[in-house]
Design a protein around this motif. Structure first.
Motif, PDB file in Angstrom:
ATOM      1  N   PRO A 256      18.580   2.211   5.767  1.00  9.13           N
ATOM      2  CA  PRO A 256      17.471   1.853   4.634  1.00  9.13           C
ATOM      3  C   PRO A 256      16.199   1.782   5.234  1.00  9.13           C
ATOM      4  CG  PRO A 256      18.943  -0.078   4.917  1.00  9.13           C
ATOM      5  CD  PRO A 256      19.410   1.043   5.889  1.00  9.13           C
ATOM      6  N   VAL A 257      15.203   2.027   4.474  1.00 11.02           N
ATOM      7  CA  VAL A 257      13.612   1.730   4.643  1.00 11.02           C
ATOM      8  C   VAL A 257      13.253   1.034   3.689  1.00 11.02           C
ATOM      9  CG1 VAL A 257      11.509   2.583   5.183  1.00 11.02           C
ATOM     10  CG2 VAL A 257      13.584   3.751   6.206  1.00 11.02           C
ATOM     11  N   LEU A 258      12.585  -0.117   3.722  1.00 16.15           N
ATOM     12  CA  LEU A 258      12.144  -1.068   2.516  1.00 16.15           C
ATOM     13  C   LEU A 258      13.142  -0.917   1.450  1.00 16.15           C
ATOM     14  CD1 LEU A 258       8.539   0.358   1.901  1.00 16.15           C
ATOM     15  CD2 LEU A 258       9.356  -1.520   3.284  1.00 16.15           C
ATOM     16  N   GLY A 259      14.485  -1.333   1.959  1.00 13.63           N
ATOM     17  CA  GLY A 259      15.753  -1.538   1.222  1.00 13.63           C
ATOM     18  C   GLY A 259      16.359  -0.286   0.503  1.00 13.63           C
ATOM     19  N   SER A 260      15.806   0.996   0.998  1.00 20.35           N
ATOM     20  CA  SER A 260      16.427   2.009   0.310  1.00 20.35           C
ATOM     21  C   SER A 260      16.462   3.311   1.197  1.00 20.35           C
ATOM     22  CB  SER A 260      15.781   2.447  -1.068  1.00 20.35           C
ATOM     23  OG  SER A 260      15.973   3.586  -1.576  1.00 20.35           O
ATOM     24  N   ALA A 261      17.631   4.157   1.134  1.00 20.33           N
ATOM     25  CA  ALA A 261      17.881   5.157   2.098  1.00 20.33           C
ATOM     26  C   ALA A 261      17.149   6.489   1.249  1.00 20.33           C
ATOM     27  CB  ALA A 261      19.336   5.580   1.989  1.00 20.33           C
ATOM     28  N   SER A 262      16.472   6.414   0.031  1.00 21.07           N
ATOM     29  CA  SER A 262      15.802   7.338  -0.650  1.00 21.07           C
ATOM     30  C   SER A 262      14.655   8.059  -0.010  1.00 21.07           C
ATOM     31  CB  SER A 262      15.333   6.952  -2.108  1.00 21.07           C
ATOM     32  OG  SER A 262      16.120   6.687  -2.964  1.00 21.07           O
ATOM     33  N   THR A 263      14.795   9.338  -0.159  1.00 22.80           N
ATOM     34  CA  THR A 263      13.522  10.121   0.755  1.00 22.80           C
ATOM     35  C   THR A 263      12.543  10.280  -0.098  1.00 22.80           C
ATOM     36  OG1 THR A 263      15.531  11.290   1.688  1.00 22.80           O
ATOM     37  CG2 THR A 263      13.090  12.348   1.810  1.00 22.80           C
ATOM     38  N   TYR A 264      11.351   9.806   0.498  1.00 20.79           N
ATOM     39  CA  TYR A 264       9.967   9.894  -0.002  1.00 20.79           C
ATOM     40  C   TYR A 264       9.074  10.629   0.780  1.00 20.79           C
ATOM     41  CZ  TYR A 264       5.585   9.029  -2.525  1.00 20.79           C
ATOM     42  OH  TYR A 264       4.232   9.307  -3.000  1.00 20.79           O
ATOM     43  N   PRO A 265       8.914  12.064   0.909  1.00 20.14           N
ATOM     44  CA  PRO A 265       8.417  12.610   2.008  1.00 20.14           C
ATOM     45  C   PRO A 265       7.022  12.545   2.038  1.00 20.14           C
ATOM     46  CG  PRO A 265       9.893  14.082   0.736  1.00 20.14           C
ATOM     47  CD  PRO A 265       9.629  12.806  -0.089  1.00 20.14           C
TER      48      PRO A 265
END
Length: 347
Positions: free
Chosen positions: A131-140
């Protein structure tokens, strides 16, 4: 030494990325929520794969996603209106989505086409992304999450544990396309538009343009005229907000939208309908209907109850992909023919 098991992205199709429920608590710093566009699809796919509900998934737009198991067996599950192709040792078979499937080492799975819409979610058993900042979501746009902060590219590999030994699961009745109007709560700047303009918004259809991605969907239809200046002092943006710039053509903002904006917002799409907007294909016509905030809350509770009901219907597939519930739920005795006679004898 045991070989590492990975899921290879042979092709990402039009666009594919790793997503989860999103990045919460950072919008005040200008960091969007991001996250999966179809939250129900993520939960169903993860349940089919045997994962916890918030496990990261692969979200694909417009089909073409092609995955392959490397180094060992990998279980995947697909939620969405898709037709799949499973390749084993050069032989291919076509499968329906809304099921899990174990890919042996070297097997591949491809999303051949989408039957409607443009969203499909693929869960992978045991997938774990830092995780990055609490999430694995991709924000390109800010290189956050996913694999190196980027959308999935050909050759990318996701390390996963080898698939567990269990029967595959399926959803007995795939979800059909919902053709009802998109429900919208007025505001927060509804007063920037005359009552007749707000009424016209709900009476006319708006076509999805080619400018549609994870940030937002530009629509084309009757002009929504402003009362006064077409800009405001920038204020907060949430997914679902419908901005109306100076040209009077609305934009529905989605998961990757900016956190603040200076165009008046005529309304906000309710959470229960937002995935339908995100999944609409260019050229498709959307219609809208006004609801109150209280009605929006009721619809959210109803949508959650429906999701829970769908999760409760998941059941095992027999070897070879036979739907066990359909098999045992059918009347297998009626219409039997006596072994010593050609005469039809109802049971």
């Amino acid at each position: 030494m045991t070989a590492e098991v990975t899921l290879e992205v042979v092709s990402p199709g039009a666009y594919a990325s790793v997503q989860d429920a999103g990045r919460r608590g950072y919008r005040r710093y200008g960091v969007p929520v991001a996250g999966v566009l179809d939250a129900r699809g993520m939960r169903l796919a993860n349940a089919l794969a045997g994962n916890e509900p918030g496990t990261p998934v692969i979200e694909a737009l417009d089909g073409g996603l092609h995955l392959a198991a490397r180094g060992g067996p990998v279980r995947v599950a697909v939620a969405g209106p898709a037709e799949l192709e499973h390749a084993v040792a050069g032989e291919r078979r076509v499968l329906d989505a809304w099921r899990s499937l174990t890919l042996a080492d070297g097997d591949s799975l491809r999303v051949r086409r989408l039957l409607h819409g443009r969203l499909v979610v693929v869960a992978v058993e045991g997938l774990a992304v830092p995780p990055v900042l609490g999430s694995a979501s991709t924000y390109p746009r800010a290189a956050l999450g996913g694999l190196d902060g980027r959308a999935l590219a050909p050759g990318a590999r996701l390390p996963v544990p080898a698939a567990t030994a269990r029967r595959e699961l399926t959803l007995p009745k795939p979800l059909r396309a919902d053709t009802r109007p998109i429900r919208v709560v007025p505001g927060p700047q509804a007063d920037h538009f005359a009552p007749e303009t707000r009424a016209a918004f709900a009476e006319a259809g708006y076509q999805v343009t080619a400018e549609a991605d994870r940030m937002g969907v530009r629509l084309q239809g009757p002009v929504l005229a402003h009362q006064g200046a077409p800009e405001i002092v920038s204020d907060a943006i949430v997914p679902g907000a419908i901005q109306v710039p100076g040209n009077g053509q609305p934009i529905v903002l989605l998961a990757d939208a900016q956190t603040a904006g200076g165009y008046p917002k005529i309304g906000t799409v309710i959470g229960a309908d937002l995935a339908r907007v995100a999944g609409a294909r260019p050229g498709e016509t959307l219609r809208f209907a006004w609801v109150t905030a209280e009605q929006g809350e009721q619809l959210a509770r109803a949508a959650e109850a429906q999701t829970q009901a769908l999760l409760a219907t998941l059941h095992p597939l027999l070897p070879g992909g036979v739907d066990e519930a359909a098999l045992y739920g059918g009347n297998l005795v009626s219409g039997v023919v006596h072994a010593l006679s050609t005469e039809y004898r109802p049971a």
